[in-house]
Design a protein around this motif. Structure first.
Motif, short mmCIF file in Angstrom:
data_model
loop_
_atom_site.label_atom_id
_atom_site.label_comp_id
_atom_site.label_asym_id
_atom_site.label_seq_id
_atom_site.Cartn_x
_atom_site.Cartn_y
_atom_site.Cartn_z
N LYS A 1 -31.71 3.82 23.55
CA LYS A 1 -31.67 2.82 24.61
C LYS A 1 -30.31 2.76 25.31
N GLU A 2 -29.25 2.94 24.58
CA GLU A 2 -27.92 2.90 25.20
C GLU A 2 -27.73 4.05 26.18
N LYS B 1 -29.63 3.18 29.32
CA LYS B 1 -28.90 2.17 30.09
C LYS B 1 -27.70 2.80 30.79
N GLN B 2 -27.01 3.72 30.13
CA GLN B 2 -25.87 4.41 30.75
C GLN B 2 -26.35 5.28 31.91
N PHE C 1 -28.95 4.71 33.76
CA PHE C 1 -29.26 3.79 34.85
C PHE C 1 -27.99 3.35 35.57
N LYS C 2 -26.94 3.07 34.82
CA LYS C 2 -25.66 2.68 35.41
C LYS C 2 -25.12 3.81 36.29
N CYS D 1 -35.77 0.44 37.33
CA CYS D 1 -35.73 1.78 36.75
C CYS D 1 -36.99 1.99 35.90
N LEU E 1 -36.18 2.27 32.11
CA LEU E 1 -35.86 0.98 31.50
C LEU E 1 -37.10 0.11 31.37
N LYS F 1 -38.31 -1.44 27.96
CA LYS F 1 -37.78 -2.80 28.15
C LYS F 1 -37.99 -3.72 26.95
N ASN G 1 -34.59 -6.33 32.23
CA ASN G 1 -34.11 -4.95 32.12
C ASN G 1 -34.47 -4.12 33.33
N GLY G 2 -33.52 -3.34 33.83
CA GLY G 2 -33.80 -2.36 34.84
C GLY G 2 -33.81 -2.88 36.26
#
Length: 81
Positions: A44-45, A48-49, A51-52, A65, A68, A72, A77-78
């Motif tokens: 998950k991390e 998320k990275q 997505f960033k 996203c 995400l 979720k 989220n996302g």
């Protein structure tokens, strides 16, 4: 004689109820195929990275996203800021 109720919704009404108001970003393309079934969806991390990075690079197009959304934990989220 009692009239039988029609429990089948009109197609137009059904589409209005079901049609999403959120546009999912699918810029990942082929990476989304079977995403939830492969090991990439477990980290998950990393997702998320990713997505960033998509946000910062301008690649993200949509309201949420897709990756995400798939993983979720809650409704926030996302969603793009």
């Amino acid at each position: 004689m009692r009239k039988k109720r029609n429990n089948t919704p009109d197609l137009e009404d059904f589409e209005l109820q079901v049609s999403p108001t959120i546009f999912f970003c699918t810029e990942c393309g082929k990476d989304l195929e079977d995403f939830d079934l492969n090991d990439k969806s477990k980290d998950k991390e990393a997702i998320k990275q990713n997505f960033k990075n998509c946000l910062e690079s301008g690649k993200f197009k949509g309201d949420m996203c897709s990756k995400l959304f798939i993983i979720k934990e809650d409704e926030s989220n996302g969603i793009a800021p």
